[in-house]
Design a protein around this motif. Structure first.
Motif, PDB file in Angstrom:
ATOM      1  N   LEU A 162       3.248   3.058  -4.077  1.00 25.67           N
ATOM      2  CA  LEU A 162       4.653   3.315  -4.361  1.00 25.67           C
ATOM      3  C   LEU A 162       4.814   4.393  -5.441  1.00 25.67           C
ATOM      4  CD1 LEU A 162       6.126  -0.302  -4.338  1.00 25.67           C
ATOM      5  CD2 LEU A 162       6.597   1.518  -2.690  1.00 25.67           C
ATOM      6  N   CYS A 163       3.887   4.395  -6.373  1.00 23.56           N
ATOM      7  CA  CYS A 163       3.924   5.402  -7.443  1.00 23.56           C
ATOM      8  C   CYS A 163       3.826   6.809  -6.849  1.00 23.56           C
ATOM      9  CB  CYS A 163       2.778   5.149  -8.412  1.00 23.56           C
ATOM     10  SG  CYS A 163       2.797   6.185  -9.884  1.00 23.56           S
TER      11      CYS A 163
ATOM     12  N   GLN B 190      10.242   8.034 -13.813  1.00 23.70           N
ATOM     13  CA  GLN B 190      11.354   7.092 -13.627  1.00 23.70           C
ATOM     14  C   GLN B 190      10.856   5.789 -13.015  1.00 23.70           C
ATOM     15  OE1 GLN B 190      14.166   9.678 -11.408  1.00 23.70           O
ATOM     16  NE2 GLN B 190      15.646   9.143 -13.010  1.00 23.70           N
ATOM     17  N   PHE B 191       9.960   5.910 -12.067  1.00 24.86           N
ATOM     18  CA  PHE B 191       9.385   4.737 -11.399  1.00 24.86           C
ATOM     19  C   PHE B 191       8.660   3.845 -12.424  1.00 24.86           C
ATOM     20  CE2 PHE B 191       5.541   2.924  -9.466  1.00 24.86           C
ATOM     21  CZ  PHE B 191       6.098   2.120  -8.483  1.00 24.86           C
ATOM     22  N   LEU B 192       7.865   4.492 -13.311  1.00 23.46           N
ATOM     23  CA  LEU B 192       7.085   3.726 -14.289  1.00 23.46           C
ATOM     24  C   LEU B 192       7.976   3.046 -15.319  1.00 23.46           C
ATOM     25  CD1 LEU B 192       4.179   6.284 -14.870  1.00 23.46           C
ATOM     26  CD2 LEU B 192       4.080   4.155 -13.556  1.00 23.46           C
ATOM     27  N   VAL B 193       8.945   3.784 -15.849  1.00 25.47           N
ATOM     28  CA  VAL B 193       9.855   3.189 -16.837  1.00 25.47           C
ATOM     29  C   VAL B 193      10.614   2.026 -16.204  1.00 25.47           C
ATOM     30  CG1 VAL B 193      11.856   3.601 -18.310  1.00 25.47           C
ATOM     31  CG2 VAL B 193      10.083   5.337 -18.126  1.00 25.47           C
TER      32      VAL B 193
ATOM     33  N   LEU C 211      13.579   1.265  -1.434  1.00 24.27           N
ATOM     34  CA  LEU C 211      13.940  -0.051  -0.907  1.00 24.27           C
ATOM     35  C   LEU C 211      12.775  -1.019  -1.037  1.00 24.27           C
ATOM     36  CD1 LEU C 211      15.936   0.958   2.307  1.00 24.27           C
ATOM     37  CD2 LEU C 211      16.849  -0.094   0.226  1.00 24.27           C
ATOM     38  N   LEU C 212      11.587  -0.547  -0.692  1.00 26.19           N
ATOM     39  CA  LEU C 212      10.396  -1.385  -0.810  1.00 26.19           C
ATOM     40  C   LEU C 212      10.121  -1.735  -2.272  1.00 26.19           C
ATOM     41  CD1 LEU C 212       7.870  -2.708   0.358  1.00 26.19           C
ATOM     42  CD2 LEU C 212       6.727  -0.472   0.254  1.00 26.19           C
ATOM     43  N   ASP C 213      10.341  -0.778  -3.154  1.00 21.95           N
ATOM     44  CA  ASP C 213      10.103  -1.006  -4.589  1.00 21.95           C
ATOM     45  C   ASP C 213      11.004  -2.115  -5.119  1.00 21.95           C
ATOM     46  OD1 ASP C 213       9.037  -0.320  -7.234  1.00 21.95           O
ATOM     47  OD2 ASP C 213      11.012   0.536  -7.637  1.00 21.95           O
TER      48      ASP C 213
END
Length: 629
Positions: free
Chosen positions: A56-57, A110-113, A73-75
């Motif tokens: 996902l990353c 953004q994904f990590l935060v 959506l999966l995240d």
């Protein structure tokens, strides 16, 4: 193992591999498939969490918008599953998170935060305990070009800081190392955030931070001079908090490391930082002189060099530090010797800062102690020109500075007080380098008879431009409050005949057209002459030189002259002046020799150039004599 579990473990790996397919449609359908699988298996999905997270990353930064949408959506679904699951292992996840925190892609950030914020909101997951593993990455995001990422990172950091304030168990040490590095960031917002964190750590950390004080101080001192006012305010507050903490070496307090930082910041280009570094020297010296002295050899020279700092405020603080160090006499001697050496090599410093330095030292260490030591050093000074200049500077400070009022009062008692006599003799030995300084010292000590003798002993070589300039200064000083007692003594000319003779002697040395001559002449014209004084009859009132009668009262100095052997002092003065005359003659001789040598070389080069450039003149052929027919 159930049939569903077997199918799940067979299906998921190929789907995850499809995330790496070059075809965006394959990646899209892989997201859709994994989404459907996750909805079915829910908690069992956790065993593949790290691989799914890694996939996902990467998909969060996918070039295809549809794939990104499907990944989002999966995240969200995976986050819901993780927050509900009791099988999630934060210990296994943190290494992966730490590795990904250095990625620069804005979508990945953004994904990590987002994940950090979600996991921190789960009560059963202790993200604070692992904060040192990803704290540096969060600080790195504060300087991102995207305003949204900066806001998200700042919000996450603010939440963690609040948790730290409310938590009894925090690993301050590891995080302090990260904050120290970030305090030097070129990004203003990053510096402000890091220095704010450091401020809270200093208040909360207690004994945990003692081994890191030097590193923290190294981050704080430069920020005190930051261009941003908010950073300067927080840095100053933190510095005061740190300096107020009482810690000892048993707790890991490393005074040597802190002194290294303070010494380094003495070379800062910013005055405020240099000032605070000096405050730390004073603080450590007061807190533990014995421990401080163990490191003195490494910092004494830099502290001495700081006396040449362009800032007066810095110089004054340096002198305060030196005054505390100079409580030990050998350090005091070293300081005085260094100052003489520095003034010798830097006449501009002597001219611009000499008075400031000497006056402050007199306040901190005692004027008599300072002047006695200066005099002792200058007695054996090999450079006679510098010795004369230095004595003149010290003499001017002695006559004009309010800080030396007590020293002047003591010198006024030289003829009647043992302490005054000792001080007079101590200064006289070096004051002999300058005739005008010697005369000034005698006037201050009210040794007018000797002052007159000094004036009479001056030779033709002594009356030069430098002497007249110094004499001009003295005449003007005679009109200041410092010499008010001397002017009042002129009201009793019969009692102070040697004072009158001294002043008339000075008048005779001055050019008649000079301003100083007019000032002194005007003063002497106000003297109310008594019958004890005989004046020569002359039409010219300015030629009436005072005559001391053979049987008259020589003045009040006479009964006290037994206290000081002035005849020996006069010989001492004459001997020193003879050295100066010889030195001047040698200088003139050296200049003549050097000029002659240069002239000789120029003549030689000229002759060589002429001989090489002038063609040889050919002689006409000789003719044979004609035969006589």
């Amino acid at each position: 193992m159930s049939f569903i579990d077997m199918c799940f473990q067979l299906i998921v790996p190929p789907v995850l591999n499809s995330f790496l397919d070059q075809d965006s449609r394959v990646r899209y359908y892989a997201c859709e498939a994994l989404y459907n699988i996750a909805k079915v298996v829910r908690g069992d999905f956790i065993i593949y969490f790290n691989k799914i997270f890694d996939a996902l990353c990467k998909l969060s930064a996918d070039s295809d918008a549809n794939v990104q949408s499907a990944a989002h959506l999966l995240d969200r679904l995976v986050k819901d599953i993780v927050t509900e699951s009791d099988q999630f292992s934060i210990e296994e996840f943190i290494p992966l998170l730490r590795e990904r925190m250095n990625v620069l892609n804005p979508y990945v950030r953004q994904f990590l935060v987002g994940w950090i914020t979600v996991l921190d909101s789960v009560p059963d997951i202790d993200m604070l305990g692992f904060l040192p593993d990803f704290l540096d990455g969060l600080f790195n995001m504060l300087s991102d070009s995207s305003h949204e990422i900066r806001q998200q990172a700042d919000a996450a950091l603010s939440e963690f800081l609040q948790e730290i304030k409310n938590s009894p168990n925090v690993d301050y040490g590891r995080m302090a190392e990260i904050l120290v590095r970030r305090a030097g960031s070129p990004d203003e917002f990053t510096r402000l955030t890091s220095i704010t964190w450091i401020n809270e750590f200093v208040k909360l950390g207690g004994e945990q931070l003692v081994p890191y004080y030097a590193d923290i101080l190294g981050a704080i001192l430069p920020c005190i001079s930051d261009e941003e006012e908010k950073i300067r305010v927080v840095a100053r507050e933190t510095n005061e908090e740190l300096r107020a903490i009482k810690a000892d070496q048993a707790e890991g307090f490393d005074i040597g490391a802190i002194l290294v930082i303070a010494k380094r910041e003495l070379n800062s280009e910013h005055e405020a930082t240099r000032i605070e570094a000096l405050h730390w020297f004073s603080t450590l010296l007061v807190r533990g002189r014995a421990e401080f002295s163990a490191y003195l050899d490494g910092i004494f020279e830099p502290l001495l060099n700081a006396l040449s700092d362009p800032s007066d405020a810095v110089v004054l603080l340096v002198l305060e530090v030196h005054a505390r160090i100079a409580e030990e006499y050998h350090h005091f001697q070293h300081l005085m010797s260094y100052l003489i050496h520095t003034f010798h090599n830097n006449h501009v410093l002597l001219e611009k800062r000499g008075a400031l330095i000497v006056r402050r030292l007199c306040v901190l260490l005692g004027a008599e102690k300072v002047y006695r030591e200066f005099s002792t050093i200058l007695q054996t000074e090999g450079d006679l020109d510098f010795a004369s200049t230095m004595v003149q500077a010290l003499n001017l400070i002695l006559l004009t500075s309010t800080e030396l009022a007590e020293l002047r009062s003591l010198l006024k008692k030289s003829l009647v007080d043992t302490c005054g006599k000792d001080l007079f003799l101590s200064l006289y030995a070096s004051w002999c380098h300058s005739p005008m300084a010697t005369i000034s010292l005698c006037l201050l000590a009210q040794a007018y008879n000797h002052a007159s003798s000094v004036i009479q002993s001056l030779g033709e070589e002594d009356i030069n431009v430098k002497f007249l300039v110094q004499l001009d200064k003295l005449i003007r000083l005679l009109e200041t409050p410092v010499f008010a007692y001397l002017r009042l003594q002129l009201l009793e000319p019969g009692k102070h005949t040697w004072l009158l003779k001294t002043l008339y002697g000075l008048l005779m040395l001055l050019p008649q057209q000079s301003a100083a001559f007019k000032i002194l002449r005007t003063r002497l014209k106000t003297v109310p002459f008594s019958e004890n004084l005989k004046r020569t009859s002359s039409a010219n009132p300015y030629s009436q030189i005072l005559q001391v009668t053979e049987d008259g009262n020589r003045n009040q100095d006479a009964p006290n002259y037994s206290a000081i052997d002035f005849s020996s002092r006069l010989q001492q003065f004459g001997s020193m002046q003879q050295q100066h005359r010889n030195h001047l003659k040698n200088q003139l001789q050296s200049r003549k020799s050097a000029s002659a040598a240069v002239l000789s070389q120029e003549i030689q080069r000229y002759e060589e150039s002429q001989s090489s450039s002038t063609p040889e003149i050919s002689r006409p052929p000789s003719r044979a004599p004609k035969a006589i027919s």
